[in-house]
Scaffold this active site. Structure first.
Site, PDB file in Angstrom:
ATOM      1  CG  ASP A  29      -2.036   1.019   1.111  1.00 45.11           C
ATOM      2  OD1 ASP A  29      -1.731   2.220   0.910  1.00 45.11           O
ATOM      3  OD2 ASP A  29      -3.201   0.622   1.217  1.00 45.11           O
ATOM      4  CB  ILE A  30       1.160   4.024  -2.407  1.00 40.55           C
ATOM      5  CG1 ILE A  30       2.344   4.793  -2.928  1.00 40.55           C
ATOM      6  CG2 ILE A  30      -0.078   4.878  -2.356  1.00 40.55           C
ATOM      7  CD1 ILE A  30       3.459   3.938  -3.442  1.00 40.55           C
ATOM      8  CD  GLU A  88      -8.443   5.873  -1.433  1.00 41.38           C
ATOM      9  OE1 GLU A  88      -7.464   5.941  -2.184  1.00 41.38           O
ATOM     10  OE2 GLU A  88      -8.372   5.847  -0.182  1.00 41.38           O
ATOM     11  CG  HIS A  93      -8.484  -3.342  -1.969  1.00 37.37           C
ATOM     12  ND1 HIS A  93      -9.446  -2.703  -2.709  1.00 37.37           N
ATOM     13  CD2 HIS A  93      -8.256  -2.550  -0.890  1.00 37.37           C
ATOM     14  CE1 HIS A  93      -9.781  -1.576  -2.111  1.00 37.37           C
ATOM     15  NE2 HIS A  93      -9.084  -1.458  -0.984  1.00 37.37           N
ATOM     16  CG  HIS A  95      -6.319  -2.679   3.525  1.00 37.26           C
ATOM     17  ND1 HIS A  95      -5.536  -1.591   3.246  1.00 37.26           N
ATOM     18  CD2 HIS A  95      -7.529  -2.420   2.967  1.00 37.26           C
ATOM     19  CE1 HIS A  95      -6.236  -0.701   2.566  1.00 37.26           C
ATOM     20  NE2 HIS A  95      -7.451  -1.178   2.381  1.00 37.26           N
TER      21      HIS A  95
HETATM   22  P1  AMP Z   1      -9.727   1.502   0.380  1.00 37.21           P
HETATM   23  O1  AMP Z   1     -10.464   1.349  -0.930  1.00 37.21           O
HETATM   24  O2  AMP Z   1     -10.449   2.394   1.340  1.00 37.21           O
HETATM   25  O3  AMP Z   1      -9.368   0.165   0.973  1.00 37.21           O
HETATM   26  O4  AMP Z   1      -8.360   2.262   0.058  1.00 37.21           O
HETATM   27  C1  AMP Z   1      -7.574   1.921  -1.063  1.00 37.21           C
HETATM   28  C2  AMP Z   1      -6.142   1.737  -0.636  1.00 37.21           C
HETATM   29  O5  AMP Z   1      -5.360   1.616  -1.809  1.00 37.21           O
HETATM   30  C3  AMP Z   1      -5.561   2.909   0.170  1.00 37.21           C
HETATM   31  O6  AMP Z   1      -4.989   2.400   1.371  1.00 37.21           O
HETATM   32  C4  AMP Z   1      -4.517   3.508  -0.752  1.00 37.21           C
HETATM   33  O7  AMP Z   1      -3.380   3.983  -0.067  1.00 37.21           O
HETATM   34  C5  AMP Z   1      -4.157   2.332  -1.644  1.00 37.21           C
HETATM   35  N1  AMP Z   1      -3.693   2.737  -2.963  1.00 37.21           N
HETATM   36  C6  AMP Z   1      -4.327   3.558  -3.839  1.00 37.21           C
HETATM   37  N2  AMP Z   1      -3.603   3.704  -4.963  1.00 37.21           N
HETATM   38  C7  AMP Z   1      -2.474   2.955  -4.804  1.00 37.21           C
HETATM   39  C8  AMP Z   1      -1.329   2.686  -5.617  1.00 37.21           C
HETATM   40  N3  AMP Z   1      -1.192   3.220  -6.845  1.00 37.21           N
HETATM   41  N4  AMP Z   1      -0.375   1.872  -5.120  1.00 37.21           N
HETATM   42  C9  AMP Z   1      -0.500   1.321  -3.890  1.00 37.21           C
HETATM   43  N5  AMP Z   1      -1.568   1.524  -3.084  1.00 37.21           N
HETATM   44  C10 AMP Z   1      -2.540   2.333  -3.525  1.00 37.21           C
END
Ligand code: AMP
Length: 133
Positions: A29-30, A88, A93, A95
């Site tokens: 995760d970035i 988001e 996905h 975590h």
């Molecule tokens: P959520 O949908 O609330 O689980 O959040 C999406 C997650 O994806 C967040 O923790 C972001 O930091 C992560 N994220 C979004 N874009 C990227 C990326 N390009 N590379 C890695 N992680 C990402």
């Protein structure tokens, strides 16, 4: 239109990959809550994790288990926590978050700022542990 995670899987957008097989992809995760915070995604693009078939969901969790064990090997922790938030990015996905304490799982915590070399080193350490499974 492909999601940002599908573009990552296709290699069109860079990521810090930690593990991959024919159906799933894991990368850092970035915006990590802690070092080793990893996302596991299915290559088949679905928005909601419970849109996966029973077989896909089970296989995703088996894949996530081996990634979690690799995270724990690379970053000793009490347990690796699992969370499905997913509001988001419209691509299912999981975590995976190494925990020393329960509050490490709080998404309201400030995110770590890591540089490229740190992300690379973390991904490499987890990948090594995963390949050795
Ligand atoms: P959520 O949908 O609330 O689980 O959040 C999406 C997650 O994806 C967040 O923790 C972001 O930091 C992560 N994220 C979004 N874009 C990227 C990326 N390009 N590379 C890695 N992680 C990402």
């Amino acid at each position: 239109m492909a999601t940002i995670f599908s573009k990552i899987i296709a290699g069109e957008i860079p990521s810090y990959k930690v593990a991959e097989d024919d159906k799933f992809y894991a990368f850092l995760d970035i915006n990590p809550l802690v070092k080793g915070h990893t996302l596991v995604v299915p290559k088949r693009e679905v928005d909601y994790i419970y849109d996966l078939t029973d077989e896909e969901l089970a296989a995703m969790h088996v894949f996530a288990k081996h990634v979690a064990l690799a995270i724990q090997k690379a970053f000793p922790c009490r347990k690796v926590g699992e969370a499905v938030i997913g509001l988001e990015v419209p691509h299912a996905h999981i975590h995976l978050i190494p925990m020393q304490k329960e509050s490490d799982m709080l998404f309201s915590n400030p995110k770590l700022k890591l540089d490229d070399a740190e992300f690379k080193a973390i991904a490499e350490a987890i990948n090594k542990a995963w390949e050795g499974k």
